[in-house]
Design a protein around this motif. Sequence first.
Motif, PDB file in Angstrom:
ATOM      1  N   LEU A  91       0.843  -1.201   0.000  1.00 14.48           N
ATOM      2  CA  LEU A  91       0.000   0.000   0.000  1.00 14.48           C
ATOM      3  C   LEU A  91       0.875   1.247   0.000  1.00 14.48           C
ATOM      4  O   LEU A  91       0.557   2.235  -0.664  1.00 14.48           O
ATOM      5  N   GLY A  92       1.989   1.205   0.695  1.00 17.98           N
ATOM      6  CA  GLY A  92       2.924   2.322   0.724  1.00 17.98           C
ATOM      7  C   GLY A  92       3.570   2.593  -0.629  1.00 17.98           C
ATOM      8  O   GLY A  92       4.052   3.702  -0.874  1.00 17.98           O
ATOM      9  N   LEU A  93       3.577   1.593  -1.491  1.00 19.44           N
ATOM     10  CA  LEU A  93       4.133   1.761  -2.842  1.00 19.44           C
ATOM     11  C   LEU A  93       3.103   2.316  -3.828  1.00 19.44           C
ATOM     12  O   LEU A  93       3.436   2.597  -4.970  1.00 19.44           O
ATOM     13  N   GLY A  94       1.840   2.419  -3.396  1.00 18.50           N
ATOM     14  CA  GLY A  94       0.818   2.984  -4.264  1.00 18.50           C
ATOM     15  C   GLY A  94      -0.307   2.046  -4.651  1.00 18.50           C
ATOM     16  O   GLY A  94      -1.183   2.426  -5.416  1.00 18.50           O
ATOM     17  N   ALA A  95      -0.311   0.822  -4.140  1.00 14.65           N
ATOM     18  CA  ALA A  95      -1.407  -0.108  -4.424  1.00 14.65           C
ATOM     19  C   ALA A  95      -2.616   0.257  -3.565  1.00 14.65           C
ATOM     20  O   ALA A  95      -2.520   1.059  -2.632  1.00 14.65           O
ATOM     21  N   SER A  96      -3.753  -0.344  -3.867  1.00 14.94           N
ATOM     22  CA  SER A  96      -4.943  -0.184  -3.025  1.00 14.94           C
ATOM     23  C   SER A  96      -5.533  -1.562  -2.757  1.00 14.94           C
ATOM     24  O   SER A  96      -5.448  -2.462  -3.594  1.00 14.94           O
ATOM     25  N   LEU A  97      -6.108  -1.699  -1.584  1.00 15.84           N
ATOM     26  CA  LEU A  97      -6.678  -2.976  -1.170  1.00 15.84           C
ATOM     27  C   LEU A  97      -8.028  -3.163  -1.846  1.00 15.84           C
ATOM     28  O   LEU A  97      -8.906  -2.305  -1.744  1.00 15.84           O
ATOM     29  N   GLN A  98      -8.195  -4.275  -2.551  1.00 14.31           N
ATOM     30  CA  GLN A  98      -9.457  -4.565  -3.214  1.00 14.31           C
ATOM     31  C   GLN A  98     -10.354  -5.390  -2.303  1.00 14.31           C
ATOM     32  O   GLN A  98     -11.551  -5.165  -2.243  1.00 14.31           O
ATOM     33  N   GLU A  99      -9.776  -6.372  -1.623  1.00 15.33           N
ATOM     34  CA  GLU A  99     -10.517  -7.216  -0.679  1.00 15.33           C
ATOM     35  C   GLU A  99      -9.640  -7.425   0.544  1.00 15.33           C
ATOM     36  O   GLU A  99      -8.428  -7.593   0.425  1.00 15.33           O
ATOM     37  N   PRO A 100     -10.233  -7.446   1.727  1.00 15.98           N
ATOM     38  CA  PRO A 100      -9.417  -7.651   2.929  1.00 15.98           C
ATOM     39  C   PRO A 100      -8.801  -9.049   2.939  1.00 15.98           C
ATOM     40  O   PRO A 100      -9.294  -9.966   2.271  1.00 15.98           O
ATOM     41  N   PRO A 101      -7.736  -9.218   3.711  1.00 15.26           N
ATOM     42  CA  PRO A 101      -7.081 -10.527   3.791  1.00 15.26           C
ATOM     43  C   PRO A 101      -8.040 -11.582   4.321  1.00 15.26           C
ATOM     44  O   PRO A 101      -8.938 -11.276   5.122  1.00 15.26           O
ATOM     45  N   ARG A 102      -7.833 -12.795   3.861  1.00 14.56           N
ATOM     46  CA  ARG A 102      -8.629 -13.917   4.380  1.00 14.56           C
ATOM     47  C   ARG A 102      -7.778 -15.174   4.354  1.00 14.56           C
ATOM     48  O   ARG A 102      -6.825 -15.282   3.592  1.00 14.56           O
ATOM     49  N   VAL A 103      -8.166 -16.100   5.193  1.00 18.05           N
ATOM     50  CA  VAL A 103      -7.454 -17.373   5.279  1.00 18.05           C
ATOM     51  C   VAL A 103      -8.208 -18.404   4.451  1.00 18.05           C
ATOM     52  O   VAL A 103      -9.420 -18.560   4.588  1.00 18.05           O
ATOM     53  N   GLU A 104      -7.471 -19.054   3.575  1.00 24.06           N
ATOM     54  CA  GLU A 104      -8.001 -20.136   2.749  1.00 24.06           C
ATOM     55  C   GLU A 104      -7.233 -21.403   3.122  1.00 24.06           C
ATOM     56  O   GLU A 104      -6.191 -21.320   3.780  1.00 24.06           O
ATOM     57  N   PRO A 105      -7.696 -22.575   2.692  1.00 18.78           N
ATOM     58  CA  PRO A 105      -6.980 -23.814   3.022  1.00 18.78           C
ATOM     59  C   PRO A 105      -5.514 -23.826   2.553  1.00 18.78           C
ATOM     60  O   PRO A 105      -4.676 -24.490   3.152  1.00 18.78           O
ATOM     61  N   PHE A 106      -5.196 -23.071   1.511  1.00 17.69           N
ATOM     62  CA  PHE A 106      -3.849 -23.070   0.946  1.00 17.69           C
ATOM     63  C   PHE A 106      -2.977 -21.952   1.506  1.00 17.69           C
ATOM     64  O   PHE A 106      -1.801 -21.869   1.194  1.00 17.69           O
ATOM     65  N   GLY A 107      -3.540 -21.050   2.317  1.00 19.89           N
ATOM     66  CA  GLY A 107      -2.753 -19.966   2.897  1.00 19.89           C
ATOM     67  C   GLY A 107      -3.584 -18.716   3.099  1.00 19.89           C
ATOM     68  O   GLY A 107      -4.797 -18.712   2.920  1.00 19.89           O
ATOM     69  N   ALA A 108      -2.916 -17.628   3.467  1.00 16.29           N
ATOM     70  CA  ALA A 108      -3.578 -16.335   3.659  1.00 16.29           C
ATOM     71  C   ALA A 108      -3.392 -15.519   2.386  1.00 16.29           C
ATOM     72  O   ALA A 108      -2.295 -15.443   1.840  1.00 16.29           O
ATOM     73  N   GLU A 109      -4.476 -14.903   1.912  1.00 17.70           N
ATOM     74  CA  GLU A 109      -4.418 -14.160   0.667  1.00 17.70           C
ATOM     75  C   GLU A 109      -5.095 -12.808   0.804  1.00 17.70           C
ATOM     76  O   GLU A 109      -5.963 -12.622   1.654  1.00 17.70           O
ATOM     77  N   ALA A 110      -4.677 -11.891  -0.061  1.00 15.78           N
ATOM     78  CA  ALA A 110      -5.333 -10.591  -0.167  1.00 15.78           C
ATOM     79  C   ALA A 110      -5.257 -10.132  -1.616  1.00 15.78           C
ATOM     80  O   ALA A 110      -4.242 -10.316  -2.286  1.00 15.78           O
ATOM     81  N   TRP A 111      -6.351  -9.550  -2.069  1.00 16.76           N
ATOM     82  CA  TRP A 111      -6.422  -9.021  -3.427  1.00 16.76           C
ATOM     83  C   TRP A 111      -6.246  -7.514  -3.376  1.00 16.76           C
ATOM     84  O   TRP A 111      -6.907  -6.829  -2.601  1.00 16.76           O
ATOM     85  N   LEU A 112      -5.326  -7.013  -4.205  1.00 17.99           N
ATOM     86  CA  LEU A 112      -5.052  -5.588  -4.289  1.00 17.99           C
ATOM     87  C   LEU A 112      -5.144  -5.148  -5.735  1.00 17.99           C
ATOM     88  O   LEU A 112      -5.252  -5.978  -6.643  1.00 17.99           O
ATOM     89  N   LEU A 113      -5.061  -3.836  -5.940  1.00 25.21           N
ATOM     90  CA  LEU A 113      -4.948  -3.257  -7.269  1.00 25.21           C
ATOM     91  C   LEU A 113      -3.642  -2.484  -7.316  1.00 25.21           C
ATOM     92  O   LEU A 113      -3.322  -1.745  -6.369  1.00 25.21           O
ATOM     93  N   ASP A 114      -2.861  -2.653  -8.378  1.00 21.43           N
ATOM     94  CA  ASP A 114      -1.625  -1.890  -8.510  1.00 21.43           C
ATOM     95  C   ASP A 114      -1.986  -0.436  -8.824  1.00 21.43           C
ATOM     96  O   ASP A 114      -3.170  -0.104  -8.947  1.00 21.43           O
ATOM     97  N   PRO A 115      -1.016   0.468  -8.947  1.00 18.55           N
ATOM     98  CA  PRO A 115      -1.340   1.882  -9.168  1.00 18.55           C
ATOM     99  C   PRO A 115      -2.163   2.182 -10.418  1.00 18.55           C
ATOM    100  O   PRO A 115      -2.765   3.241 -10.509  1.00 18.55           O
ATOM    101  N   GLU A 116      -2.202   1.254 -11.369  1.00 17.17           N
ATOM    102  CA  GLU A 116      -3.019   1.475 -12.576  1.00 17.17           C
ATOM    103  C   GLU A 116      -4.278   0.615 -12.594  1.00 17.17           C
ATOM    104  O   GLU A 116      -4.962   0.524 -13.608  1.00 17.17           O
ATOM    105  N   GLY A 117      -4.589  -0.037 -11.481  1.00 15.61           N
ATOM    106  CA  GLY A 117      -5.838  -0.779 -11.383  1.00 15.61           C
ATOM    107  C   GLY A 117      -5.772  -2.232 -11.811  1.00 15.61           C
ATOM    108  O   GLY A 117      -6.803  -2.891 -11.923  1.00 15.61           O
TER     109      GLY A 117
END
Length: 128
Positions: A91-117
Amino acid sequence: MAMSASIVLAADDPAGLARFYGALLQVEPQPGLSGTHWRVAWPAGGWLEIYAPSRSRPQPQQLARLALCLQRQSDGTGAVAMLNTWITAVLGLGASLQEPPRVEPFGAEAWLLDPEGNRLLLLVMPAA
């Protein structure tokens, strides 16, 4: 005949997006084949090729099912804690959070958007 592979990403600001991914991947972006083309070494090999689309063949911004995915192995502090620290840095590099982090059976994931979406998935896999 040898084959190589790369990921190609159209951008409105190729240099700026190359700086974002260079900082995220902790590598120095490299100039490409023209002033509107940049290359960033991809961790799995090959390159992330970032370019400005031709004016005669524009590529409009759009959300799609394709996304870049970066993975890390949990360091023992816990996958969620490690993911949250990583998200803060991205986020400090300019990304934005699309969905909050969540735990899945394969690990913890979060979806973001880079500075151009463009979609970016951060995945922290559990310690082996």
